[in-house]
Motif scaffolding. Structure first.
Motif, mmCIF file in Angstrom:
data_model
loop_
_atom_site.group_PDB
_atom_site.id
_atom_site.type_symbol
_atom_site.label_atom_id
_atom_site.label_comp_id
_atom_site.label_asym_id
_atom_site.label_seq_id
_atom_site.Cartn_x
_atom_site.Cartn_y
_atom_site.Cartn_z
ATOM 1 N N THR A 292 -4.337 2.931 -0.810
ATOM 2 C CA THR A 292 -4.383 2.833 0.644
ATOM 3 C C THR A 292 -4.513 1.382 1.097
ATOM 4 O O THR A 292 -4.875 0.494 0.305
ATOM 5 C CB THR A 292 -5.574 3.624 1.201
ATOM 6 N N SER A 293 -4.249 1.130 2.357
ATOM 7 C CA SER A 293 -4.409 -0.222 2.912
ATOM 8 C C SER A 293 -5.848 -0.714 2.755
ATOM 9 O O SER A 293 -6.087 -1.893 2.490
ATOM 10 C CB SER A 293 -4.009 -0.237 4.393
ATOM 11 N N LYS A 294 -6.790 0.192 2.919
ATOM 12 C CA LYS A 294 -8.201 -0.168 2.780
ATOM 13 C C LYS A 294 -8.501 -0.666 1.361
ATOM 14 O O LYS A 294 -9.135 -1.722 1.179
ATOM 15 C CB LYS A 294 -9.085 1.040 3.113
ATOM 16 N N LYS B 183 -6.327 -1.784 -0.799
ATOM 17 C CA LYS B 183 -5.554 -3.016 -1.014
ATOM 18 C C LYS B 183 -6.290 -4.216 -0.444
ATOM 19 O O LYS B 183 -6.412 -5.267 -1.105
ATOM 20 C CB LYS B 183 -4.177 -2.882 -0.349
ATOM 21 N N ASN B 184 -6.791 -4.107 0.779
ATOM 22 C CA ASN B 184 -7.475 -5.227 1.432
ATOM 23 C C ASN B 184 -8.792 -5.566 0.731
ATOM 24 O O ASN B 184 -9.153 -6.743 0.623
ATOM 25 C CB ASN B 184 -7.718 -4.904 2.911
ATOM 26 N N SER C 231 0.857 -1.184 0.000
ATOM 27 C CA SER C 231 0.000 0.000 0.000
ATOM 28 C C SER C 231 0.896 1.238 0.000
ATOM 29 O O SER C 231 2.123 1.132 0.108
ATOM 30 C CB SER C 231 -0.914 0.019 1.230
ATOM 31 N N ASP C 232 0.278 2.417 -0.083
ATOM 32 C CA ASP C 232 1.087 3.636 -0.104
ATOM 33 C C ASP C 232 1.852 3.850 1.203
ATOM 34 O O ASP C 232 2.844 4.585 1.243
ATOM 35 C CB ASP C 232 0.231 4.863 -0.449
ATOM 36 N N GLU C 233 1.435 3.172 2.273
ATOM 37 C CA GLU C 233 2.164 3.272 3.546
ATOM 38 C C GLU C 233 3.581 2.705 3.439
ATOM 39 O O GLU C 233 4.473 3.077 4.214
ATOM 40 C CB GLU C 233 1.395 2.544 4.645
ATOM 41 N N ASP C 234 3.792 1.799 2.477
ATOM 42 C CA ASP C 234 5.116 1.201 2.287
ATOM 43 C C ASP C 234 6.091 2.150 1.588
ATOM 44 O O ASP C 234 7.265 1.814 1.410
ATOM 45 C CB ASP C 234 4.988 -0.090 1.471
#
Length: 420
Positions: free
Chosen positions: A283-285, A287-288, A264-267
């Motif tokens: 986002t993680s959302k 991605k999930n 995700s973009d957090e990475d």
């Protein structure tokens, strides 16, 4: 040549042997016998704990850079990477130099790839030079061996050009492949627009750029009554549009990439240029939700979006780095590491792509041509740079522990294994 595969669990929903552990004898490129125990002299015996066999996998979107950019990848090194990743068929992008926008370029790819361990299928450009302005000679490319059509990494911006292309390929039941991206929205975006882009001080590209194009192109496909495949879908809303489009009768399908399911973009907090891709990591959302859709069977297939880059294109400031990562050799392991079961993977990578692109069905049964991928879905291993067959090494998975390892492929009379 005789190849004997011992104690392989067959994963093929169309095979009478699906779910059974059998010996498989391949003679001169065809499956001659499948039985509980086969005792014959063979040129090659493959016997490994946890061995599975499925119809050969297909990747509908990979960049081999040949001709013109052979310092990144060649047809030969790309084929080696594909075979190492378990693929027997790969669709390659037209974004070469010259662009694959005519009969001669398609024939060059077909002729030069003859004899390689995997079948390489060129995607013909929809427009001349993949510029999205004037239609290329798609019929000539089709008769020369183009598997599908699209401007590759360049999303077709003109509704008029895409509509004409869809109407044109309908005459021979062809398929157009499109990365949905309205480039007028977030034109200079480097990563997904959101909290992370603001934190890092990087220009963002909003997810609506994808959603707008998906909505538009579904209407065009429905109007033209033609086949359209969306690749690199990253938005749950885009998937919803596609599912509704299918229900309304539109001839559409979609694929996602392994890296949009894993990262995700957090990475991107460390500005890792190997994670600079287009469409950007969301986002993680998102991605999930995308991974959940894959597991539920709402996504048609997996496309690696294999994009090799030499050292200079990635070892630089983030804003100057090129988009893309290699993916052929890690895609299966990434999906398995994310909990995607073996049967779903085979459907995504072998069964569905053949249906979408009108290719002959492959069934593991006696008398059929050998088009097989051999793998161990439970094997834990570390993905290392020195094992990469691609000419380029731009993968964020290097050094990571992954689950599920490819043993090799049998493609007619050609055998490739990852065994030392």
């Amino acid at each position: 040549m005789k190849i004997l595969i011992r104690k392989a669990r067959i994963v093929d929903s169309n095979s009478p042997f699906n779910g059974h552990t059998k010996d498989i004898l391949v003679e001169n490129g065809r499956i001659s016998q499948i039985d509980s125990k086969i005792d014959v002299a063979a040129d090659k015996i493959i016997e490994i704990d946890g061995l599975h066999a499925s119809p050969g996998w297909m990747d509908p979107f990979a960049h081999f850079n040949d001709p013109g950019f052979e310092f990144k990848e060649t047809l030969e090194t790309g084929a080696q990477a594909a075979a190492a990743g378990g693929y027997t068929h790969v669709f390659i992008l037209p974004n070469t130099n010259p662009v694959i926008h005519g009969k001669s370029q398609v024939e060059y790819i077909k002729e030069k790839s003859r004899g390689l361990p995997v079948n390489i299928h060129p995607i013909g450009a929809v427009s001349k030079n993949a510029e999205g302005k004037e239609l290329a000679e798609m019929y000539d490319m089709r008769t020369s061996g183009a598997i599908a059509f699209g401007d590759g990494l360049n999303s077709i911006q003109s509704a008029g050009v895409l509509l004409k292309a869809l109407q044109y390929v309908r005459t021979f039941d062809g398929t157009v492949i499109q990365i949905p991206d309205d480039t007028s929205v977030g034109t200079y975006g480097l990563i997904n627009e959101g909290i992370i882009s603001t934190t890092l001080g990087l220009p963002g590209k909003p997810i609506v750029a994808e959603e707008l194009m998906v909505a538009r192109d579904i209407k065009l496909a429905r109007y033209a009554e033609s086949r359209l495949h969306f690749t690199a879908i990253t938005s749950k809303k885009s998937l919803d549009y596609i599912l509704r489009g299918k229900e309304s009768g539109a001839k559409i399908s979609c694929s996602v990439t392994p890296y949009h399911l894993f990262f995700s973009d957090e990475d991107l907090m460390q500005y890792d240029t190997d994670l600079k891709v287009n469409p950007p990591l969301r986002t993680s959302k998102e991605k999930n939700e995308l991974l959940d859709a894959v597991k539920k069977g709402l996504v048609d297939c997996i496309a690696t979006h294999h994009q090799p880059h030499e050292w200079d294109s990635k070892t630089c400031e983030f804003e100057h780095a090129r988009n893309g990562m290699i993916g052929l050799e890690s895609s299966f392991s990434v999906l398995r590491s994310l909990g995607v079961d073996t049967e779903t993977w085979v459907k995504l990578s072998a069964t569905n792509p053949r249906k979408i692109f009108g290719m002959p069905e492959v069934i593991i049964k006696e008398g059929s041509e050998a088009d097989l991928t051999l793998f161990d879905p439970e094997k834990i291993y570390r993905f290392e740079k020195n094992n990469i067959k691609s000419k380029s090494k731009n993968s964020p998975f290097v050094g990571r522990e992954l689950k599920g390892q490819v043993i090799g492929i049998i493609n007619g009379e050609k055998l490739f294994t990852n065994q030392n």
